[in-house]
Design a protein around this motif. Structure first.
Motif, short mmCIF file in Angstrom:
data_model
loop_
_atom_site.label_atom_id
_atom_site.label_comp_id
_atom_site.label_asym_id
_atom_site.label_seq_id
_atom_site.Cartn_x
_atom_site.Cartn_y
_atom_site.Cartn_z
N PHE A 110 0.83 -1.19 0.00
CA PHE A 110 0.00 0.00 0.00
C PHE A 110 0.87 1.24 0.00
CE2 PHE A 110 -3.56 -2.61 0.42
CZ PHE A 110 -3.31 -3.57 1.38
N SER A 111 0.52 2.17 -0.86
CA SER A 111 1.34 3.37 -1.04
C SER A 111 1.25 4.32 0.15
CB SER A 111 0.92 4.10 -2.32
OG SER A 111 -0.48 4.27 -2.36
N ILE A 112 0.34 4.05 1.09
CA ILE A 112 0.28 4.90 2.28
C ILE A 112 1.28 4.44 3.34
CG2 ILE A 112 -2.14 5.55 1.95
CD1 ILE A 112 -2.80 3.45 4.15
N MET A 113 1.96 3.32 3.09
CA MET A 113 2.88 2.77 4.08
C MET A 113 4.28 3.31 3.84
SD MET A 113 1.75 -1.22 4.15
CE MET A 113 3.04 -1.66 5.27
N PRO A 114 4.97 3.72 4.91
CA PRO A 114 6.38 4.13 4.76
C PRO A 114 7.25 2.89 4.66
CG PRO A 114 5.76 4.22 7.06
CD PRO A 114 4.51 3.80 6.31
#
Lengths: 231, 283
Positions: B61-65
């Motif tokens: 997921f692109s919201i994860m660092p």
């Protein structure tokens, strides 16, 4: 009767199709928890070695700065380190100024427009490692839509063609589930698991001998802890 | 005089090359070690590549660092075990090479009969004052020590090769020895014409079973130091004439040494040749 039919038709359509899109509120802060654990096993003849890592937990916050040019500007903060990403509504990464030159992961993106239940959406990419291309595909299937909690449950899995030959047989299975709040436009929960297996043998003319088997499994979970509105 | 540098060059490199030649001549561990190292390299390459691919997919997921965490790695146990094997095989190779180099005992007989440490000092006997100061003994002992260094014999650790072999074998547990045997069997099945693996396996198994005398000839060579000292202490340390001394040694029947008894050492060395038919050779 026609009006009732039309009304029912609309309700049926909203239960079976939905556009899933991220919708961060400008100024709001979203706190997530990420947990992971792994275990591995190596086998040599009849000897097996097992190792396990304890569950590790990390927390990070997402602050939505603004929405510009069809992308959310997000500050993602973890361990006093902030990265900025520009995210489209379908989850596609438009830019990441703080990660220039870094090989970013292969991200899942939702389909644009309405997504029908049981419909599978694919996104593919060539993952490049050491000048070797490894084709990978994300398969996302919308399992159900729950209008009561406005939750969409999506199954996802990865298809990867790892390079292998006669002596190195491999398998990689990665699959999971994500719960997406389509009303608020954010991920509430996600779980996924990856299972990797390598079987190594030697072959000389007609003689084949198995040598080593190595397995690695990892479990991941992502959970939205709370949301702080700008109010 | 013009040819002296050339002769010196040839002598030095011949002397240095002899050790390397002996090491290669009696090398029984390299084929197996190279095979194991090569297999490790192939697996490590695969694991590294695959780990990078998995890493690319583990944060979907692109919201994860960046949430990279080191995964548990049971393959490390394999590499740790192999490192023990490499050290073990190096020690085994060292013992095997020493035994094979000196097992005939001819060098020890030659040293006892010819007594080169006496010959090399005989030219200085005209300086009587040097004889009286006891330099003779020091020079003979220094010659003996230098010879041991040139032959790569450690007078402390190589004095008892049985003990050295026992210590080396004790580095591995019973399970580790069993796995090593299975490795040998796998290698032998893949490369049936390779005799060195059989020699290696036979040497290790013989060492685990019995305690025959190894390295008797080396003991003779090391013991020469005591002989030098004993002979020197038995004289008056005055008016030593090297030629007379050598004549006395030659006529002494006790120095007419027999070849060191090869007590049951034949079982150590599998000298089988490649007379067996290679049933896997289809060419």
């Amino acid at each position: 009767m026609g009006f009732i039919f039309l009304l029912n038709g609309n309700l049926m359509a909203s239960d079976s199709t939905k556009e899933l899109a991220f919708n961060f509120e400008t100024g709001s802060n979203y706190s997530y928890s990420y947990k992971t654990r792994s275990n591995s096993k190596s086998t040599l003849f009849d000897i097996t070695n097992n190792k396990e890592n304890k569950t590790k937990t990390a927390k990070f916050d997402i602050k939505c700065i603004a929405y510009q040019n069809d992308a959310f500007i997000l500050d993602i903060k973890k361990d006093n380190l902030t990265i900025r990403r520009y995210l489209k509504k379908n989850g596609e990464l438009k830019g990441s100024p703080s990660e220039v030159g870094v090989e970013l992961p292969f991200f899942i993106t939702f389909p644009n427009g309405n997504w029908k239940v049981s419909q599978t959406h694919k996104t593919s990419k060539n993952i490049r490692i050491n000048n070797v291309n490894c084709p990978a595909t994300w398969l996302l299937t919308l399992r159900s839509l729950d209008p009561k909690d406005s939750l969409a449950i999506i199954d996802f899995s990865a298809q990867v063609n790892l390079p292998q030959d006669q002596t190195r047989k491999k398998s990689l299975k990665l699959e999971g589930k994500v719960w997406f709040d389509y009303f608020k436009g954010n991920i509430t929960k996600a779980n996924w698991i990856s299972k990797y297996n390598l079987n190594f043998s030697n072959k000389e003319i007609a003689v084949i001998r198995d040598l080593w088997t190595i397995e690695t499994n990892s479990w991941h979970s992502l959970e939205l802890l709370n949301t702080e509105d700008k109010k | 005089m013009k040819k002296l540098p050339i002769y010196t060059f040839v002598f030095v490199f011949t002397f240095l090359g002899a050790g390397l030649f002996a090491q290669n001549l009696f090398d029984i561990t390299s084929p197996f070690k190279l095979w194991l190292l090569n297999n490790e390299a192939r697996v490590l390459t695969s694991l590294n590549f695959d780990a990078n691919v998995i890493e690319q997919l583990s944060s979907p997921f692109s919201i994860m660092p960046d949430t990279k965490e080191s995964l548990s790695n049971a393959s490390e146990d394999l590499w740790n075990l192999h490192r023990k094997y490499y050290k073990f095989l190096d020690n085994i190779q060292g013992i095997y090479t020493k035994v094979k180099r000196f097992e005939t005992g001819k060098l020890s007989i030659l040293l006892k009969r010819a007594r080169p440490e006496i010959w090399c000092f005989s030219g200085l006997e005209t300086f009587e004052i040097i004889l009286k100061t006891g330099v003779t003994l020091n020079i003979r002992e220094a010659w003996h020590q230098t010879m041991l260094q040139a032959l790569d014999i450690n007078p402390v650790t190589d004095k008892d090769l049985n003990n050295k072999l026992a210590n080396t074998l004790s580095q591995l547990t019973g399970t580790e020895k069993r796995i090593l045997s299975e490795y040998f069997a796998t290698f032998a099945a893949l490369y049936p014409t390779n005799i060195k693996i059989r020699q290696l396996d036979a040497f290790i198994k013989a060492g685990s079973r019995s305690q025959p005398n190894l390295g008797i000839a080396i003991q003779d060579i090391i013991h020469l130091k005591e002989v030098i000292r004993a002979e020197f202490d038995s004289t008056d340390n005055l008016g030593i004439d090297s030629l007379l001394e050598l004549e006395a040694i030659m006529s002494d029947s006790s120095t007419d040494s027999k070849l060191p008894q090869k007590q049951a050492t034949d079982q150590w060395f599998d000298e089988t040749t490649t007379d067996e038919e290679d049933i896997f050779n289809i060419w």
